[in-house]
Design a protein around this motif. Structure first.
Motif, PDB file in Angstrom:
ATOM      1  N   PHE A  38       0.688  -1.395   0.109  1.00 43.85           N
ATOM      2  CA  PHE A  38       0.328   0.298   0.028  1.00 43.85           C
ATOM      3  C   PHE A  38       0.391   0.842  -0.209  1.00 43.85           C
ATOM      4  O   PHE A  38       0.550   2.527  -0.405  1.00 43.85           O
ATOM      5  N   ALA A  39       1.369   1.189   0.612  1.00 42.02           N
ATOM      6  CA  ALA A  39       2.659   2.530   0.975  1.00 42.02           C
ATOM      7  C   ALA A  39       3.731   2.607  -0.734  1.00 42.02           C
ATOM      8  O   ALA A  39       4.025   4.310  -0.995  1.00 42.02           O
ATOM      9  N   GLU A  40       3.871   1.257  -1.060  1.00 39.32           N
ATOM     10  CA  GLU A  40       4.026   1.464  -2.735  1.00 39.32           C
ATOM     11  C   GLU A  40       3.547   2.252  -3.551  1.00 39.32           C
ATOM     12  O   GLU A  40       4.115   3.616  -4.196  1.00 39.32           O
ATOM     13  N   GLN A  41       2.509   2.176  -3.428  1.00 39.40           N
ATOM     14  CA  GLN A  41       1.460   2.168  -4.492  1.00 39.40           C
ATOM     15  C   GLN A  41       1.089   3.940  -3.609  1.00 39.40           C
ATOM     16  O   GLN A  41       0.493   4.907  -4.841  1.00 39.40           O
ATOM     17  N   CYS A  71       7.871  -2.921  13.958  1.00 40.50           N
ATOM     18  CA  CYS A  71       7.587  -1.837  13.637  1.00 40.50           C
ATOM     19  C   CYS A  71       8.310  -1.031  12.922  1.00 40.50           C
ATOM     20  O   CYS A  71       9.044  -1.107  12.340  1.00 40.50           O
ATOM     21  N   PHE A  72       7.113   0.549  11.776  1.00 37.66           N
ATOM     22  CA  PHE A  72       8.337   1.035  11.313  1.00 37.66           C
ATOM     23  C   PHE A  72       7.085   2.343  10.651  1.00 37.66           C
ATOM     24  O   PHE A  72       6.776   2.412  11.855  1.00 37.66           O
ATOM     25  N   ASN A  73       8.441   3.041  10.092  1.00 37.17           N
ATOM     26  CA  ASN A  73       7.492   4.427  10.578  1.00 37.17           C
ATOM     27  C   ASN A  73       7.733   4.954   8.693  1.00 37.17           C
ATOM     28  O   ASN A  73       7.816   3.746   7.900  1.00 37.17           O
ATOM     29  N   LEU A  74       6.477   5.441   8.541  1.00 45.12           N
ATOM     30  CA  LEU A  74       5.836   5.472   7.161  1.00 45.12           C
ATOM     31  C   LEU A  74       6.002   7.258   6.693  1.00 45.12           C
ATOM     32  O   LEU A  74       5.103   7.832   7.813  1.00 45.12           O
ATOM     33  N   THR A  75       6.597   7.484   6.437  1.00 46.13           N
ATOM     34  CA  THR A  75       6.989   9.395   6.000  1.00 46.13           C
ATOM     35  C   THR A  75       6.259   9.654   4.310  1.00 46.13           C
ATOM     36  O   THR A  75       6.697   8.822   3.255  1.00 46.13           O
ATOM     37  N   ASP A 111      -2.748  -7.628  -0.747  1.00 47.34           N
ATOM     38  CA  ASP A 111      -1.651  -6.871  -2.074  1.00 47.34           C
ATOM     39  C   ASP A 111      -1.983  -5.274  -1.937  1.00 47.34           C
ATOM     40  O   ASP A 111      -1.184  -5.403  -2.769  1.00 47.34           O
ATOM     41  N   GLY A 112      -2.306  -4.565  -0.788  1.00 47.54           N
ATOM     42  CA  GLY A 112      -2.380  -3.779  -0.797  1.00 47.54           C
ATOM     43  C   GLY A 112      -3.202  -2.753  -1.482  1.00 47.54           C
ATOM     44  O   GLY A 112      -3.630  -1.385  -1.194  1.00 47.54           O
TER      45      GLY A 112
END
Length: 369
Positions: free
Chosen positions: A142-145, A167-171, A345-346
């Motif tokens: 989803f982040a890639e999209q 754990c992850f950050n989304l920018t 698949d996002g």
């Protein structure tokens, strides 16, 4: 148009826009980072609202002119054009009014922030860890999209694959405003790979989405932080297990919810560069403290701010992913899709859009617009 109640609600926004436009060019305001960020967000909101209001006024004027032509003009071609304008406006005007009403709802100031996401395997052992891995890959795609940047900050792999926690950050743009609907318990129903008799098992994973704290959001006494270093594990690289690049911080802090002194422990082994790991551990510390202080704020005004679809309650069951039936059901809005593989698949934007519409509808009722 003089008695239009919606236009009357827009009185004063033009003058405020002019005021904010001047303030964001003031050197003193620019030097005050917190105030500058707040004003630039208000400027973007006002610009969007006033553009919508101008389009609405123009359409109302066109419609009034068309009605005049229809009543007074004998030219059949002009009358036909006027009828077309009136017919089109019957659809466009209500749509524009709804858009303006949504824009008038006070936006959550956190929505424009980046997000910190934590996924943890819940009940179900190895299967829960595998499902946590599925959720991570879903958000990764989803982040890639969306064109967002994803950085993993910490993870603990499951014995059979997947993650006990990650754990992850989304920018990116408006990340928290989109991802906040993902907080809660995600339940999966499927036949585990270890199941020999083909029985469907139910497992769960929890997702917590937090707005990333900026430096000026919280105050931290960095002198009170106790730092330890340790050797990072993992495969490859000459300095793995030789250089102490991993960092661990300990910080004593008064929890605003319990009122008690708590020790916060954070580890970061994301990079092989110790200063970078320290910087990222500090960022996670700010976000942790900020999220707890924000939760107290939300609890204090829960009846006004929390809504059905976006409570931020990580204990609430929000979705079921049923593999035998190939379906995903979001229990908050009774929304079901029967293409589970596509969803994983996002392709989750439609569900998020429906959740956003449902939340805005609740807010409209509260605002009585």
């Amino acid at each position: 148009m003089e008695n239009n109640p919606l236009l009357s609600k827009l009185d004063g926004f033009d003058s405020r826009f002019e005021e904010v436009s001047t303030l964001i060019t003031d050197p003193d305001v620019i030097a005050d980072r917190q105030r500058y960020v707040k004003l630039t967000k208000e400027y973007r909101w006002l610009r969007k609202l006033l553009d919508a209001a101008n389009d609405y006024r123009s359409l109302l004027n066109e419609t009034e002119e068309a009605k005049t032509i229809l009543a007074e003009d004998d030219d059949e071609e002009m009358r036909s054009m006027a009828r077309d304008v009136i017919n089109a406006s019957q659809t466009k005007i209500p749509e524009m009014e709804e858009n303006i009403k949504f824009l008038l709802i006070p936006a959550d100031p956190e929505d424009a922030k980046n997000a910190v996401v934590e996924i943890r395997g819940g009940t179900g052992g190895d299967e829960a860890a595998l499902f946590a891995g599925d959720l991570f890959r879903m958000y990764q795609k989803f982040a890639e999209q969306k064109g967002w940047k994803l950085e993993v900050t910490n993870y603990n792999e499951g014995t059979a694959g997947g993650y006990k926690e990650i754990c992850f950050n989304l920018t990116g743009e408006d990340v928290y405003g989109v991802m906040k609907y993902e907080s809660g318990v995600h339940r999966v129903q499927r036949v585990p790979a270890t199941e020999t008799q083909g029985r469907v098992h139910t497992s769960a994973a929890t997702v917590a989405v937090l707005p990333e704290a900026e430096e000026f959001d919280v105050e931290i006494n960095e002198g009170a932080i106790k730092w330890d270093t340790f050797r990072s594990g993992g495969a490859g690289g000459q300095n793995v297990n030789k250089v102490e690049s991993g960092v661990r911080l300990r910080y004593m802090w008064k929890n605003p919810i319990t009122g008690e002194e708590d020790e916060i422990l954070i580890e970061c082994t994301e990079t092989r560069d110790q200063p970078k790991n320290k910087e990222r551990a500090l960022s996670r510390l700010r976000t942790y403290i900020y999220s707890r202080e924000r939760q107290k704020y939300l609890d204090d005004i829960a009846s006004r701010r929390k809504t059905l679809v976006s409570t931020g309650d990580r204990s609430a069951k929000i979705r079921t992913y049923n593999f035998p039936q190939g379906r995903m059901t979001d229990h908050r809005i009774n929304y079901t899709v029967y293409n589970l593989s596509n969803f994983l698949d996002g392709n989750i934007q439609e569900c998020i859009d429906r959740l956003s519409v449902a939340e805005n509808a609740e807010k409209l009722k509260e605002a009585t617009l």
